[in-house]
Design a protein around this motif. Structure first.
Motif, PDB file in Angstrom:
ATOM      1  N   THR A 111       0.837  -1.200   0.000  1.00  0.00           N
ATOM      2  CA  THR A 111       0.000   0.000   0.000  1.00  0.00           C
ATOM      3  C   THR A 111       0.869   1.247   0.000  1.00  0.00           C
ATOM      4  O   THR A 111       1.835   1.332   0.752  1.00  0.00           O
ATOM      5  CB  THR A 111      -0.920   0.019   1.237  1.00  0.00           C
ATOM      6  OG1 THR A 111      -1.710  -1.170   1.260  1.00  0.00           O
ATOM      7  CG2 THR A 111      -1.843   1.234   1.205  1.00  0.00           C
ATOM      8  N   PHE A 113       0.385   5.023   0.816  1.00  0.00           N
ATOM      9  CA  PHE A 113      -0.567   5.969   1.398  1.00  0.00           C
ATOM     10  C   PHE A 113      -0.472   7.343   0.747  1.00  0.00           C
ATOM     11  O   PHE A 113      -1.450   8.090   0.731  1.00  0.00           O
ATOM     12  CB  PHE A 113      -0.327   6.090   2.910  1.00  0.00           C
ATOM     13  CG  PHE A 113      -0.410   4.783   3.633  1.00  0.00           C
ATOM     14  CD1 PHE A 113      -1.608   4.096   3.722  1.00  0.00           C
ATOM     15  CD2 PHE A 113       0.715   4.217   4.221  1.00  0.00           C
ATOM     16  CE1 PHE A 113      -1.698   2.879   4.374  1.00  0.00           C
ATOM     17  CE2 PHE A 113       0.645   2.995   4.879  1.00  0.00           C
ATOM     18  CZ  PHE A 113      -0.562   2.329   4.953  1.00  0.00           C
ATOM     19  N   SER A 116      -2.546   6.779  -2.405  1.00  0.00           N
ATOM     20  CA  SER A 116      -3.809   6.055  -2.195  1.00  0.00           C
ATOM     21  C   SER A 116      -3.979   4.924  -3.198  1.00  0.00           C
ATOM     22  O   SER A 116      -5.077   4.672  -3.715  1.00  0.00           O
ATOM     23  CB  SER A 116      -5.010   7.009  -2.263  1.00  0.00           C
ATOM     24  OG  SER A 116      -4.940   7.966  -1.237  1.00  0.00           O
ATOM     25  N   SER A 134      -6.867   1.727  -6.888  1.00  0.00           N
ATOM     26  CA  SER A 134      -6.982   2.704  -5.802  1.00  0.00           C
ATOM     27  C   SER A 134      -7.427   2.002  -4.532  1.00  0.00           C
ATOM     28  O   SER A 134      -8.095   0.958  -4.585  1.00  0.00           O
ATOM     29  CB  SER A 134      -7.988   3.794  -6.178  1.00  0.00           C
ATOM     30  OG  SER A 134      -7.575   4.485  -7.330  1.00  0.00           O
ATOM     31  N   LYS A 137     -12.458   2.626  -0.633  1.00  0.00           N
ATOM     32  CA  LYS A 137     -13.018   3.642   0.257  1.00  0.00           C
ATOM     33  C   LYS A 137     -14.037   2.978   1.178  1.00  0.00           C
ATOM     34  O   LYS A 137     -15.079   2.516   0.733  1.00  0.00           O
ATOM     35  CB  LYS A 137     -13.673   4.769  -0.559  1.00  0.00           C
ATOM     36  CG  LYS A 137     -12.674   5.578  -1.384  1.00  0.00           C
ATOM     37  CD  LYS A 137     -13.363   6.703  -2.134  1.00  0.00           C
ATOM     38  CE  LYS A 137     -12.354   7.503  -2.953  1.00  0.00           C
ATOM     39  NZ  LYS A 137     -13.008   8.603  -3.724  1.00  0.00           N
ATOM     40  N   GLY A 186      -7.868   3.106   6.078  1.00  0.00           N
ATOM     41  CA  GLY A 186      -8.804   4.222   6.096  1.00  0.00           C
ATOM     42  C   GLY A 186      -9.248   4.723   7.448  1.00  0.00           C
ATOM     43  O   GLY A 186     -10.140   5.573   7.536  1.00  0.00           O
TER      44      GLY A 186
END
Length: 253
Positions: A111, A113, A116, A134, A137, A186
């Motif tokens: 990942t 950050f 994203s 991506s 979310k 998240g």
């Protein structure tokens, strides 16, 4: 005299609290060891008792195999990146992983950050896919429930992903990195615990080491095959056999 004593005590506390705040620790680099636990009895339980073959298989499985299969993994992280790596030895030795999907621990997830974005080396039975997309979310709802995991104070958050998968997560703001095991991210701090109650699966941190992470440990996975998106992977699975369609959720987590 009382006023003098009061001023002395007040001055002491004014000096004490900034000093305490100065020495508060917040881990921004390190390695987290996770254990994934899969309740095989719940996953394999026949939905229809009229199916004699399934019932006989289930009864034999319960009498010869442990209820929970365990898988170890490590999450390497700094402020900008993380890399979730399963222990390959567990997948080779632990019985139950041959069911595929969520009953094993085979996804390697990197990942970023700052952008994203994530990169996952995802195995779907005999085939391996390099997925780049991506970050998912997740509409987390933070609650007041707290618990201690691996020595860190954590707060609970709930969410629903992929329309039907209920997720319970525990994160700590003592590690101010918005990461977690697999593709769970998240929250305003590192996720140290995840439970999928209806999928009968949990991930919980067993140890956190606040150490510097080598750049090589954060390199995203690679493959000779061309990368695809999660949407493309979903379409590929849906166009395959009916059995794969039933396992869709587990392969897209």
């Amino acid at each position: 005299m009382k006023n003098i004593i009061y001023l002395i005590v007040l001055s002491f506390f004014i000096q004490l609290f900034p000093a305490q705040a100065q020495f508060a620790k917040f881990a921004k680099n390190g390695v987290i060891e996770f254990e994934k636990s899969v309740n095989m009895f719940a996953i394999l339980k026949p939905k229809n008792d009229d199916n004699i073959w399934q019932k006989e298989f289930y009864d034999k499985f319960k009498s010869t195999q442990p209820q929970f299969t365990k898988y170890r993994s490590k999450l390497y992280f700094n402020q900008n990146q993380s890399s979730f790596k399963p222990n390959e030895e567990d997948n080779n030795n632990v019985k139950g992983g041959w069911w595929g999907g969520n009953t094993s621990q085979i996804n390697e997830v990197a990942t970023d950050f700052s952008t994203s974005k994530f990169t996952t080396l995802k195995k779907v039975f005999e085939e391996t896919f390099l997925v780049k997309d991506s970050l998912r979310k997740i509409n987390w709802k933070i609650t007041s429930e707290v618990r201690n995991i691996a020595g860190y104070n954590c707060r609970r958050a709930n969410a629903l992903i992929m329309d039907s998968v209920y997720v319970v997560a525990f994160y700590t703001d003592e590690i101010p990195v918005s990461g977690g095991p697999e593709s769970f991210t998240g929250l305003p701090g590192m996720i140290l615990g995840v439970a999928l109650p209806y999928e009968h699966i949990t991930w919980f941190a067993t140890k956190v080491s606040e150490i510097s992470v080598e750049p090589k440990d954060l390199i995203p996975p690679t493959s000779k095959k061309q990368s695809i998106t999660l949407k493309a992977l979903k379409e590929k699975i849906l166009s395959s056999s009916e059995y794969l369609k039933e396992s869709l959720k587990s392969f897209l987590l």
